[in-house]
Structure formats: structure tokens, C-alpha cells
Design a protein around this motif. Sequence first.
Motif, short mmCIF file in Angstrom:
data_model
loop_
_atom_site.label_atom_id
_atom_site.label_comp_id
_atom_site.label_asym_id
_atom_site.label_seq_id
_atom_site.Cartn_x
_atom_site.Cartn_y
_atom_site.Cartn_z
N GLY A 360 -9.93 -9.60 6.42
CA GLY A 360 -8.84 -8.98 6.27
C GLY A 360 -7.80 -8.55 7.37
O GLY A 360 -6.98 -8.41 7.44
N LEU A 364 -4.29 -9.72 8.31
CA LEU A 364 -3.19 -8.88 8.32
C LEU A 364 -2.48 -8.36 9.81
O LEU A 364 -1.73 -7.62 9.90
CB LEU A 364 -3.28 -7.65 7.30
CG LEU A 364 -3.73 -7.96 6.05
CD1 LEU A 364 -4.26 -6.77 5.16
CD2 LEU A 364 -2.46 -8.45 5.27
N ARG A 407 -2.59 -1.59 7.29
CA ARG A 407 -2.15 -2.48 6.15
C ARG A 407 -3.33 -2.75 5.24
O ARG A 407 -3.34 -2.52 3.96
CB ARG A 407 -1.63 -3.63 6.60
CG ARG A 407 -0.22 -3.61 7.55
CD ARG A 407 0.10 -5.23 7.86
NE ARG A 407 0.70 -5.97 7.07
CZ ARG A 407 0.98 -7.21 7.10
NH1 ARG A 407 0.76 -7.69 8.52
NH2 ARG A 407 1.69 -7.90 6.31
N LEU A 408 -4.46 -3.11 5.91
CA LEU A 408 -5.86 -3.32 4.80
C LEU A 408 -6.35 -2.09 4.21
O LEU A 408 -6.55 -1.88 3.31
CB LEU A 408 -6.55 -3.95 5.74
CG LEU A 408 -8.12 -4.41 4.61
CD1 LEU A 408 -7.68 -5.36 3.85
CD2 LEU A 408 -9.20 -4.97 5.91
N TRP A 411 -4.30 -1.30 1.25
CA TRP A 411 -4.59 -2.22 0.19
C TRP A 411 -5.79 -1.42 -0.37
O TRP A 411 -5.99 -1.58 -1.63
CB TRP A 411 -5.01 -3.39 0.76
CG TRP A 411 -3.41 -4.39 0.85
CD1 TRP A 411 -2.66 -4.67 2.01
CD2 TRP A 411 -2.62 -4.94 -0.20
NE1 TRP A 411 -1.69 -5.58 1.71
CE2 TRP A 411 -1.48 -5.53 0.31
CE3 TRP A 411 -2.95 -4.90 -1.63
CZ2 TRP A 411 -0.63 -6.37 -0.50
CZ3 TRP A 411 -1.87 -5.73 -2.43
CH2 TRP A 411 -0.80 -6.32 -1.80
N SER A 414 -5.30 1.78 -2.47
CA SER A 414 -4.41 1.66 -3.75
C SER A 414 -5.35 0.83 -4.66
O SER A 414 -5.19 0.97 -5.92
CB SER A 414 -3.35 0.79 -3.17
OG SER A 414 -2.27 1.19 -2.32
N TRP A 415 -5.98 0.06 -4.19
CA TRP A 415 -7.11 -0.72 -4.94
C TRP A 415 -8.08 0.18 -5.79
O TRP A 415 -8.23 0.26 -7.08
CB TRP A 415 -7.90 -1.87 -4.23
CG TRP A 415 -8.89 -2.50 -5.22
CD1 TRP A 415 -10.44 -2.10 -5.21
CD2 TRP A 415 -8.59 -3.64 -6.28
NE1 TRP A 415 -10.88 -2.99 -5.95
CE2 TRP A 415 -9.86 -4.10 -6.65
CE3 TRP A 415 -7.43 -4.54 -6.38
CZ2 TRP A 415 -10.02 -5.10 -7.23
CZ3 TRP A 415 -7.91 -5.76 -7.01
CH2 TRP A 415 -9.05 -5.81 -7.51
N GLY A 471 -12.41 -1.05 -2.82
CA GLY A 471 -11.36 -0.59 -1.96
C GLY A 471 -11.60 0.66 -1.35
O GLY A 471 -11.18 0.81 -0.15
N THR A 538 -3.90 8.59 -1.74
CA THR A 538 -3.33 7.12 -1.60
C THR A 538 -1.83 7.73 -1.03
O THR A 538 -1.44 6.89 -0.06
CB THR A 538 -3.28 6.64 -2.86
OG1 THR A 538 -4.54 6.31 -3.39
CG2 THR A 538 -2.58 4.96 -2.77
N VAL A 553 6.41 -2.17 2.57
CA VAL A 553 6.55 -3.61 1.97
C VAL A 553 7.65 -4.43 2.80
O VAL A 553 8.68 -3.82 3.06
CB VAL A 553 7.00 -3.53 0.49
CG1 VAL A 553 6.96 -4.92 0.04
CG2 VAL A 553 5.95 -2.83 -0.25
#
Length: 573
Positions: A360, A364, A407-408, A411, A414-415, A471, A538, A553
Motif C-alpha cells: 500500500g 500510494l 495516505r495509507l 485509510w 478510518s477503516w 486498519g 481519526t 481527497v
Amino acid sequence: MSLVNGPELEAATAENLSERPGSPTSRLDFQEDGMTGSQALNLYTSHFLSTWNVRTYIIFTAAAYPDTLVASSIRGIVTTLASICFASIVGRWVDHAPHRLKTLSSTISVNRVSVIGASALWFFIVGAGSGPQESITTEATSWVPSSWKDAMFALILFLGILETLSASGNMLSMERDFIVTAADPDGRPYDLTHLNSVMRRIDLICKLIAPILISIIVSATNVRVGVLVVGVMSAASWGIELLCAKRVWDLNPRLRVLKTTDDRVETQAESFTESTCLQNFGIRVARSLRRYGQDFRNYFSSAVWIPSMALSLLHISALSYSATFITFLLNAGFSLALITIARAAGSVVEISSTVVTPVGVHYLSKAKNHGRLRGMIGARNDSEDIGATLLEQAPDQQAGTETGLERLGLWGVSWQLLNLVPVVFALWSLAPQDPITTSLPTLVSRILTPLASRPVLAFILFFSLSISRFGLWIFDLTTQQLTQTMNPPSQRSSFAGVEYSFVSFFELAQHIITIALHRPEQFKWIALVSLVAVAVSTVTYAGWVWKMRGHLVHWERIGKGCECVKFRVRHEG
């Protein structure tokens, strides 16, 4: 590969202190003396033995004091407070110790001595047991009088503090010094992302297997045999672990370069003060407190303290397969076999995150040199420290890797948050109703009433909780590497030591909340507090990423994608 003898290299280092990781000479070393498979194997073996012994060092308090939880609570509070107070001091010691091998070897030896000594004491004070049917909570005759038993337990508490701090020191020395120095530049087979992922995979595998193995041994024999096995394994692996660490050090010239610090003037001033004031105890205490405060000031002045704090905050959450959560599930009527299967599944998911993370990050990291502060992080640090950071070795590639980590990590956290939402709803449906819940508005009460049948509810609970761990560990790995690469070498371990202090503080807060809300019907409030903590983490991390990158984003890409879809629809129509 040309190797330089340790004394010769140290002499060269003394003559030219500019030859540090990150300097042109060091960059040439990266090209000519990259990490080999043999070095990596020895590194992994040393880390495996350390982690395995830490994970097998289970506490036999229940066997020694089967009728009370006071002893285990005392030990937990004492070791947690010790970590809060002294973790940053251990980190500063790792940063300022010039010889990397001696530092790592010291942490290994202190840990082994404390575990072996504690195991010897446990052997005499735990219940003798009668055979395979003995449980770890079965009361049996101790070999020492009650007064001696309490005195030996006090000594075990002291050894437990040494074990906790030496384990932290070993982790700091290995993760924030050894592998950061030995790692190849990004894109090479043994770059920092790869080493971090494999080391964490080893840790998670030991976390899964080691306690199970000790439990099987105790169940098949008795508690004293389990204590004996722990002590013998720790003693047997001691020399092997030291040998593996030395082989890595011998084969990697970068590790053999002595570290230099910028506190030589301060050290001379301190020596003068000690000689003139006859080693005044008050001055030493004041100096220690000043250094302790400086560690925290350095922590909050770092560009990466917000991700570190966001990661630490997650430890206040009780939504994991911890003892507290398992106790609630047992009281809720779930079988131990089902909980064990779910816990094993969660461990498999955790391990899989260490495989996905390098892929990842690579995917990314394609977006390079974008973001408000990209390339400006090191401007506030002195040039020598910046030259030693991995970000300066290959600016474009390292900036891209940093972007991929950010970025990862977003993610990942958030996951975790999204998958914990159904967990909380399931726990609210499981928990008995209390007056506070029944007084809620009608709409909220309907939402929080039992959602489905018991099997469906169990599936939602265990499945969502297990995949949320995916996550969590992605976020953990990416944040770890950000703190490794975005801090000056002279502050990496002290920064991580302060982070460990905050981790212990939030874990202590979780225990306090659990004590305050100790009834089964109140666990849903603990779950809600845990979800709020993850949400705050988060949002905090997302704000930091937005500050670093200037956005969260790529809306323009989403807009182009929508336009492309509209064009295809019109064309096909």
C-alpha cells in the motif's frame, strides 16, 4: 562487501564526525554496503527471541493469590506508572548511548536477568499443584511462609519494573536506532518499510502463539512447570540473541559508527558542577527534572507529534480482545471456544496488515512533492541532523514514501473507525437495559434495541471487531515509520519514549474507566467512550494530513471520473 574493523572505524569516526548516516560518505555506504539476507536473518532472529520471551513472560499472580485480584491490580498499576515516569528517560539513554551494540545488549541482558530472577521467585511462591488437571487459578500449598511470600512478591514487583523498562529499551533500541540505521534506502529489498513490516509481523505472531504454548504446558503439567519453562527459555535464548545482534553489527559498517550528540558542552558543565558541589543530590534531581521536561518539549515541537498522539490515544479503547472485553463477553453468554476462534481470526487479520502495508505504501507513494509542507519539515532542524535523516538520502523517493505513509495511515485509522461502529451497536444490543438507556428518546431507544438474532449479532460483533484490527495495525506501522524518518536521529528514541509514556497513561485511563463502570450493563458506555476516542484520533490525524498535504481527497480526480462516466453514458446512449 568490504568490512572495516570496529576500532579502526571508531578512530576514523573520532577524526571526522561528519561521516554520519545521511552524509555523502554514508550515502556511498548505502550503495556499496547494503543490507544482505544474512544480516536480515540475524536481525529477525534477535528480534524474534526478544519478542517471544516478552510474550511468554505471563504473570502467575492468579496461582499465587487465587482468591483476590488485588495482587494483579497492584502489579499492573506499578508497571504502568513506571512506564509513564521512566519510558522517556530510557529513550533518552538510547539516543545518547554512543555504542549501538552495547546499548542493545544491555537491554537484552537486563531483561533476561529480571525474567529469570522473577521466574525463580514465582517457582517457590505459586501453588505446587498435583498434575495435569491443575488450573492456573487453583490454590495449592506454597513452599514459603506467608510473610516470605509477600516479601518475594515485592521483589517480583521490582523485577517487573526492570522487565517492563528493559523491554521498552530493547524495542526503542531496535526499532528507533538499529533498523533505521541499518535499513537500505527506499525501493531496495531491505528498506525501512520492509523491515518494519517484518518485525511487526514477528511481534504479532509471537503475541498469538507464545501465550497459547505456555497455557498448553501449564494445562498439561502444572503451574510450576510453566514457570520453569519460561525461565529456561529466557536463559537458553540469551546468548543466541546477543550473538545474532553482534553478527548484524559486525556485518553492517553503518551500525558500527559511533553516535555523536550535541550535548558535549552540557556534559562538561555538568562535570564541573558535580566536582564543585560535591555531587549535590538536589542539583542532580533538578537536572533530571529539567531533562525530563526537555524530552516532552522536544516531543511537542516535533512535526510528527500529532500522529504519535493520535496513535497513543487509541490505547484508551477497550474494543480489542483484551482481558476486560473477554470477561464481558463471557458474562454476556458467549462460549470461550467462540471467543478463542474470534481472537485467532483477529490475530490473522493483524498479521495480514503487515503484508499489505508495504504494498500500500508503494502504491500510494506515486504522488511526489505535493502538499503544503512537503520538503519543509527539516527546515527548522540543524543541517547535521537533517543530513542524518532518511528523507535527505533520496529526496524525491523519500518524499513520495512519506506521502504514501500519510495516505495509507489515514485509510487505516478510518477503516478502524468505520468497522467499530457496528461493534458498538452490537454491544449496546447485548448489554442489559439500564435506567439511563430506557430514558433516552424513543427513536434512539429503537435503534439501540436488539438488532437481530443472537447468531447474527455475534457475527456482526466478531467480524467487525476482527477486521477493524486490520486498519489499526496499518495505522500503527505507518505512524511508526513517520516518527522514525521525520525526527532527528538524536531524538528518535526519546521521542518514542515519551510516546510510550502517553500510551501507558491512556492504558491506565482505560483501567480507571473500567473500574468506574464495572457492572456488565455499563460496558456499553465503555464501548461508546472507546468509539469516541477512536473518532477523535481519526479526526486529529486527518487534520494533520490535511496540513501536510493541503487536502485529503483529490476532488478534481473524482470530478474527472464523474465526467468520464457521463461521457460514456451519453456515448452509449
